[in-house]
Write an enzyme that holds these catalytic residues in place. Structure first.
Site, mmCIF file in Angstrom:
data_model
loop_
_atom_site.group_PDB
_atom_site.id
_atom_site.type_symbol
_atom_site.label_atom_id
_atom_site.label_comp_id
_atom_site.label_asym_id
_atom_site.label_seq_id
_atom_site.Cartn_x
_atom_site.Cartn_y
_atom_site.Cartn_z
ATOM 1 N N LYS A 126 -40.625 -14.523 -70.488
ATOM 2 C CA LYS A 126 -40.077 -15.664 -69.756
ATOM 3 C C LYS A 126 -39.176 -16.539 -70.624
ATOM 4 O O LYS A 126 -39.259 -16.509 -71.852
ATOM 5 C CB LYS A 126 -41.214 -16.521 -69.198
ATOM 6 N N ILE A 145 -42.423 -18.956 -75.163
ATOM 7 C CA ILE A 145 -43.098 -20.186 -75.577
ATOM 8 C C ILE A 145 -44.531 -19.948 -76.037
ATOM 9 O O ILE A 145 -45.094 -20.777 -76.759
ATOM 10 C CB ILE A 145 -43.079 -21.218 -74.416
ATOM 11 N N TYR A 146 -45.166 -18.836 -75.677
ATOM 12 C CA TYR A 146 -46.559 -18.612 -76.046
ATOM 13 C C TYR A 146 -46.695 -18.497 -77.562
ATOM 14 O O TYR A 146 -46.199 -17.552 -78.173
ATOM 15 C CB TYR A 146 -47.112 -17.352 -75.385
ATOM 16 N N SER A 147 -47.365 -19.470 -78.142
ATOM 17 C CA SER A 147 -47.504 -19.573 -79.605
ATOM 18 C C SER A 147 -46.138 -19.489 -80.287
ATOM 19 O O SER A 147 -45.995 -18.925 -81.373
ATOM 20 C CB SER A 147 -48.441 -18.490 -80.154
ATOM 21 N N MET A 148 -45.142 -20.068 -79.598
ATOM 22 C CA MET A 148 -43.772 -20.123 -80.138
ATOM 23 C C MET A 148 -43.278 -18.752 -80.607
ATOM 24 O O MET A 148 -42.738 -18.600 -81.709
ATOM 25 C CB MET A 148 -43.698 -21.140 -81.279
#
Length: 329
Positions: free
Chosen positions: A88, A60-63
């Site tokens: 994750k 999810i970090y910066s997609m």
């Protein structure tokens, strides 16, 4: 650099883990303070030079951009056999059905996408980012077991949940002969210690490695209360986590400053040293976006707090509302 085993495993990890949420694309992420690839690569390279071999990111970090940046840098600068990569799964990656959660479908889809972005055949640690209230834990644990057996992850971990949920997951895995979690990535620092009530004792009993996130409380433990940074001014998550308890937290922050002056070190050293002296803590996750952040974090390994120091730092703490292990029903 000092190294230790991750929980009850044979995996050697550095006692400082580089958190990679700050590497990415501000246009693809709700945090405007993230740094781009050109700025990120020197930080990752410096981490390796300092002996850090443990890197934590998430789909999810910066997609996905964080995974891409980390993967390219590690492929250029590191020996894959010496490093440990954690990523994750859980958060929503696309709109519509099956875009998030911990269903078998989502896990099997996202592990392959993460591996492609990271440019590797496997991750060392695959972590469920949150608890999924809408998927049976049996389905999740069997899917994670199959990811490990397929060689796509070496170990599995969990993050930010209630102790009863973590215990349930461990029990389900043990009952069925499936792979068990070896780590817990939870919210823990000097101004948020609610994990000490149940989660840390559980991790100690089960020999689970603890990798705390937000060890510096998003920077609040490192500076005077009146000081601001670009992140503190724009980070809405930080404000939601610590804003409601500012008055009581100030007392703890003041004591961090006192102990730092006593030892002649920056305040960040004291906050990290407090975590490192905890028996269950494997490696705090340092969200460095500057080389100086890394240098400060690794220097903290040399700081030894006395029993009196620890008691003085902890004494002003008062119970806080639970943050992190929040329901998503």
């Amino acid at each position: 650099m000092k190294y230790t085993k991750l929980g009850n495993t044979g995996l050697d990890v550095s006692r400082i883990c580089l958190g990679c949420m700050g590497f990415g694309d501000a246009k693809r992420w709700f945090h405007p303070w993230v740094i781009d690839e050109d700025q990120s690569r020197p930080v990752i390279k410096k981490a390796l030079e300092l002996g850090i071999n443990f890197f934590d990111t998430a789909n999810i970090y910066s997609m996905g951009t964080s995974e891409e940046i980390l993967g390219r840098a590690l492929n250029d600068f590191a020996n894959r056999d010496e490093i440990a990569i954690a990523t994750k799964v859980h958060q929503r990656m696309h709109e519509g059905p099956n875009g998030g959660g911990l269903s078998r479908k989502h896990i099997m889809s996202e592990i392959d996408k993460s591996l492609k972005r990271l440019g590797t055949d496997y991750v060392d640690l695959y972590i469920i980012h949150r608890w999924d209230y809408n998927t049976p834990i049996e389905e999740t644990m069997e899917a994670l077991h199959d990811v490990v057996k397929a060689g796509k992850a070496r170990y599995i971990g969990a993050s930010a949940m209630y102790a009863w949920q973590f215990q349930k997951a461990l029990h389900v895995a043990e009952k069925n002969g499936w792979t068990k979690f070896v780590s817990m990535q939870n919210h823990l620092n000097l101004i948020y210690r609610e994990e000490e009530r149940e989660m840390l004792p559980l991790c100690k009993e089960e020999k689970i490695g603890v990798t705390p996130y937000s060890p510096l409380a998003s920077g609040r433990l490192t500076r005077d209360w009146s000081e601001t940074t670009h992140r503190s001014a724009t980070d809405k998550t930080q404000k939601s986590k610590y804003g409601p308890t500012e008055n009581t937290d100030r007392l703890v922050v003041d004591r961090v400053a006192e102990i730092a002056e006593k030892h002649g070190v920056p305040r960040s050293h004291i906050a990290i040293a407090w975590l490192l002296q905890k028996e269950t803590v494997t490696a705090p996750i340092i969200g460095a976006t500057k080389i100086s952040h890394l240098e400060d974090a690794t220097a903290a390994l040399a700081v030894k707090l006395t029993t009196e120091d620890v008691a003085y730092l902890e004494e002003p703490y008062v119970p806080h509302p639970v943050v992190g292990a929040l329901s998503s029903k």
